[in-house]
Design an enzyme around this catalytic site. Sequence first.
Site, PDB file in Angstrom:
ATOM      1  N   LYS A 255       0.822  -1.287  -0.044  1.00  0.00           N
ATOM      2  CA  LYS A 255       0.055  -0.138  -0.192  1.00  0.00           C
ATOM      3  C   LYS A 255       0.906   1.214   0.110  1.00  0.00           C
ATOM      4  CE  LYS A 255      -4.091   1.693   2.629  1.00  0.00           C
ATOM      5  NZ  LYS A 255      -5.020   1.533   3.742  1.00  0.00           N
TER       6      LYS A 255
ATOM      7  N   SER B 119      -9.884   1.345   2.637  1.00  0.00           N
ATOM      8  CA  SER B 119      -8.932   2.045   1.978  1.00  0.00           C
ATOM      9  C   SER B 119      -8.015   1.521   1.159  1.00  0.00           C
ATOM     10  CB  SER B 119      -8.254   3.182   2.603  1.00  0.00           C
ATOM     11  OG  SER B 119      -7.435   2.590   3.449  1.00  0.00           O
TER      12      SER B 119
ATOM     13  N   SER C  49      -9.974  -1.330   6.673  1.00  0.00           N
ATOM     14  CA  SER C  49      -9.597  -0.878   5.425  1.00  0.00           C
ATOM     15  C   SER C  49      -8.812  -1.995   4.962  1.00  0.00           C
ATOM     16  CB  SER C  49      -8.564   0.357   5.594  1.00  0.00           C
ATOM     17  OG  SER C  49      -9.363   1.724   5.656  1.00  0.00           O
TER      18      SER C  49
END
Lengths: 477, 94
Positions: A65, A140, A164
């Site tokens: 990420k 996310s 997330s």
Amino acid sequence: MMDLVELTAAQAAAAIGRGDLAARELFDFYRDRAAADELNAFTWVAQESPEAGDGPLGGVPLAVKDLFCTAGVPSQSGSRILEGYRPPYTATVVERLARAGAPLLAKTNQDEFAMGSSTENSGFGPTLNPWDRTRVPGGSSGGSAAAVAAGLAPWAIGTDTGGSIRQPAALCGIVGLKPTYGAVSRYGMIAFASSLDQAGPLTRDVSDAALLLMQMVGARDPRDATSLDYPGSVSLPARTDLHGIRLGVPTELSSDGIEPGVLGAFAASLELARQLGASVETCQLPHAAHALAAYYVLAPAEASSNLARFDGVRYGLRAQDATDLLDMYTRTRHDGFGAEVKRRIMLGTYALSSGYYEAYYGRAQRVRTLIARDFAATFEHFDFVVTPTAPGVAFELGAKTADPYAMYLNDICTVPASLAGIPAISIPNGMAAPPGGGKSLPVGLQLIGPAFSEDRLLSAAFALEQALGFDGRAARR
Amino acid sequence: MIDRDTVLHVARLARLELSEEEVARLTIELGAVLEHIETISRLDLEGVPPTSHVIDVTGALRADEPEPCLPRERALESAPEVLDDGFAVPSPQA
């Protein structure tokens, strides 16, 4: 000839170990797939293959990420305020995984500063769901989830603050695990809400999640004061039944506001769990109804403090031609932050402002205690709590952007475990049609366990996964 | 509830410039979100302690021993503006 994209990360590592596959061939294969990505899952893809290492992860490349700092590689947390930022150091967990034999393949797209449940809040454009490109991948960690589901990366890591990792895993038909708070070092993660943020794996199956998690936990990181020595260990799951396992189904998180298709898949899996030998009974989390409200005080409050560092002085964007320092601060932040980040900074600053602290942040921290106590009481009679991961299947791009609270409701089943700091895993739970009808989409099942129960949690999830037999191939074509 | 003056006050505290359109939108949105959040004000929390770290941590301090830190030139690498080996900021006198 092996079909490389159909190998799980564990299978690929085993093939490399046997000498049937070269680590470099696998890296190049995935680098080419990642470079040809049409989902906007990545913010950066490696140009060159790394030198082969000999760690236990075999050289199977990892997607990371965007918000994990990686030395010399763009680390922007999905924000224009950090556009092009290349940090001078690497996050502990990325370093650990590279040393263990999972070299960096790519950085993945995300909601700006991890604030969102759809990846639509990225400063670099939304990521598309590989099952249906008119829909969101969740968020996310949507880039990581879409990349793994689409076979653009063998496995990935993300972060989970209120869901997330788990929610995008559910919406993309993969496995996502949020470890116990403190189990994985947060050093080098661009912070959102420090008392909740936790890194974890997003993988194609439960075995891959266990393999990755094993290398993420361990001795506490002296550079993260909230990290912990991991008690016990994580092993590869092998269990095929659930005899003696007591599953609790909280009435508060398994009815209101959940799509019929998701509830149907949930009920079917509870029946399957019974057939595998588990006992399934309702349990109570009386304060779960207040979890979302407490979360949307705590997370924005901590974010408003963490994001004060983006002021145009040391890195990132700076507004030009400022008249003085204050003018430079306020205009840099106006230009660099997106709408959701501004909304949360405002909400958090308000909650922490003079005269309101006790009414909001103080009360929310007390609610957090009640939720942790609810779970502790439940775990006296149950091994795990099970819920749907998300209240619905993947929604259409733009469907919830106009109503912030409708977007926040995506986190309703995932936030309680975040507030309690306990581990939770989402596994694929079949497919269900969206409420308006149409093509079926992946659904997630969440198992929540007590602190440091990751090994048992993975083991139970594995037994269910084997019995469910989810087929994710359609998303990789 | 939230009015325009409150939004402007909080924006000043947050060092955030807002356009007229943003002020108008945030006045409505923050009010709506706070209304949902208000539900916790009805809970009886008498005697309930706050939680920050859910696992009890003691002795989290590391040994205070000197070790090499980030070299100055690396720390300044990403700075928008550098002056005299430091971070430069706008000054009204400049």
